[in-house]
Design an enzyme around this catalytic site. Structure first.
Site, PDB file in Angstrom:
ATOM      1  N   HIS A  75       0.837  -1.119  -0.059  1.00  0.00           N
ATOM      2  CA  HIS A  75       0.003  -0.025  -0.035  1.00  0.00           C
ATOM      3  C   HIS A  75       0.987   1.278   0.002  1.00  0.00           C
ATOM      4  O   HIS A  75       0.744   2.005  -1.004  1.00  0.00           O
ATOM      5  CB  HIS A  75      -0.708   0.085   1.455  1.00  0.00           C
ATOM      6  CG  HIS A  75      -1.770  -1.123   1.335  1.00  0.00           C
ATOM      7  ND1 HIS A  75      -3.115  -1.234   0.823  1.00  0.00           N
ATOM      8  CD2 HIS A  75      -1.758  -2.246   2.230  1.00  0.00           C
ATOM      9  CE1 HIS A  75      -3.570  -2.238   1.098  1.00  0.00           C
ATOM     10  NE2 HIS A  75      -2.997  -2.869   2.162  1.00  0.00           N
TER      11      HIS A  75
HETATM   12  C1  BDR Z   1      -3.152   0.870   5.168  1.00  0.00           C
HETATM   13  O1  BDR Z   1      -3.441   0.326   6.567  1.00  0.00           O
HETATM   14  C2  BDR Z   1      -2.179  -0.151   7.065  1.00  0.00           C
HETATM   15  O2  BDR Z   1      -2.434  -1.244   7.764  1.00  0.00           O
HETATM   16  C3  BDR Z   1      -1.108  -0.081   5.979  1.00  0.00           C
HETATM   17  O3  BDR Z   1       0.008   0.424   6.779  1.00  0.00           O
HETATM   18  C4  BDR Z   1      -1.488   0.738   4.858  1.00  0.00           C
HETATM   19  O4  BDR Z   1      -1.287   2.293   5.439  1.00  0.00           O
HETATM   20  C5  BDR Z   1      -3.809  -0.064   4.362  1.00  0.00           C
HETATM   21  O5  BDR Z   1      -5.122  -0.043   4.535  1.00  0.00           O
END
Ligand code: BDR
Ligand code: CA
Length: 314
Positions: free
Chosen positions: A244
């Site tokens: 992500h």
């Molecule tokens: C986001 O949530 C976190 O778990 C990850 O680091 C990312 O920023 C994804 O939904």
């Protein structure tokens, strides 16, 4: 050559945050990381600020300034994601405790001071976690809002809907009140939602390529991605896990591999089932003004090739 773009990375590491930080620190010709501000999110604040320092040391950049910010969302108890990231937030390979110091200044004060000191319109904020630090800075010092060059953030979803509830993405869900303040701020916002990051999937070949760098960074990134893959593979039945947060830094470096639309995005703060939802008017069915560039597409092959190549510099 143009000067490196000044950025503040606001983050809750998290393995994918960690890779984002590594990518930024590997790119000093393009990005000048003024500071890293930690926020509570994936794990509580004492772990996120520590993890940020672990990552700076792994990158060989112990002079990077790391600040601790808000320990809880504006109006709700903290929700964390140890089920994805493990107990430490950086579970996977064993990591050594950092020796570089945490700055004394509070992250919110650092954000305010930096935006006041630097020329207006030159500092980009890169939130990779809940938006608590950014919203608190905007509330406390509204004069800084017009001075922000842009916000490029990971959060939200439209077609992919939610990952922490059926309707909400984690970063927005944890602090929807903060997200509402940020999305209503009038700042130039670019959003890298799940719609994009669910296409930035690790595969065995991509993880092997990290490993093949033959460096500590390459080995560690491969081990981190292997760790959090197990959860996403099971949940989505996908070949790998979404990287992500590195999408935010990749967007700053290589906007040519992304595409999206300027649309209106509102944040649901009191839905019965939909709190934390990013209500994105993708089809422009309302006359609400556009307040964000909502990215939808990524060239994932180019993303992984360029990311791996950049990490080889560390
Ligand atoms: C986001 O949530 C976190 O778990 C990850 O680091 C990312 O920023 C994804 O939904
Ligand atoms: Ca994150």
């Amino acid at each position: 050559m143009t000067a490196a773009r000044k950025i503040i990375i606001d983050t809750d590491p998290g393995q994918d945050d960690a890779v984002a930080i590594l990518l930024a620190l590997a790119s000093p010709d393009d990005l000048d990381v003024l500071g890293i501000t930690a926020v509570a999110g994936n794990v509580p604040l004492p772990l996120t600020e520590k993890n940020a320092r672990i990552v700076c040391e792994l990158a060989g950049k112990p002079n990077t300034r790391v600040f601790a910010g808000c320990a809880a969302p504006l109006a709700r108890p903290l929700v964390t994601a140890e089920h994805v990231h493990g107990k430490t937030g950086l579970d996977g390979p064993p990591m050594v405790d950092p020796t570089m110091p945490l700055e004394d200044q509070h992250a919110v004060d650092f954000i305010i001071e930096t935006l006041r000191q630097e020329a207006s319109g030159t500092v980009t904020l890169c939130p990779l976690g809940p938006l608590t630090n950014i919203a608190t800075a905007f509330q406390r010092a509204p004069d800084i809002i017009d001075r922000v060059a842009a916000i490029v953030l990971m959060g939200g979803a439209y077609f992919e809907v939610g990952n922490i509830t059926p309707a909400a993405e984690f970063n927005i869900y944890v602090d929807p009140e903060a997200a509402k303040i940020v999305f209503a701020s009038g700042v130039d916002i670019t959003v890298l939602p799940l719609d994009v990051t669910h296409h930035a999937l690790t595969t065995q070949a991509r993880v092997d390529a990290f490993k093949a760098l033959g460096t500590q960074v390459g080995e560690t990134v491969a081990a981190w991605t292997n760790f959090f893959e197990r959860f996403d593979k099971e949940k989505y039945g996908s070949a790998g896990a979404p990287l992500h947060d590195p999408c935010v830094i990749a967007y700053l470096l290589w906007p040519d591999i992304f595409a999206g639309r300027h649309i209106n995005v509102e944040i649901e703060t009191d839905g019965t089932y939909t709190t934390g939802m990013t209500v994105a008017d993708w089809w422009r069915v309302t006359d609400r003004p556009a307040n964000a560039l909502f990215i939808k597409d990524i060239d994932a092959e180019a993303f992984f090739t360029r990311l791996t190549d950049r990490l080889s510099r560390l």
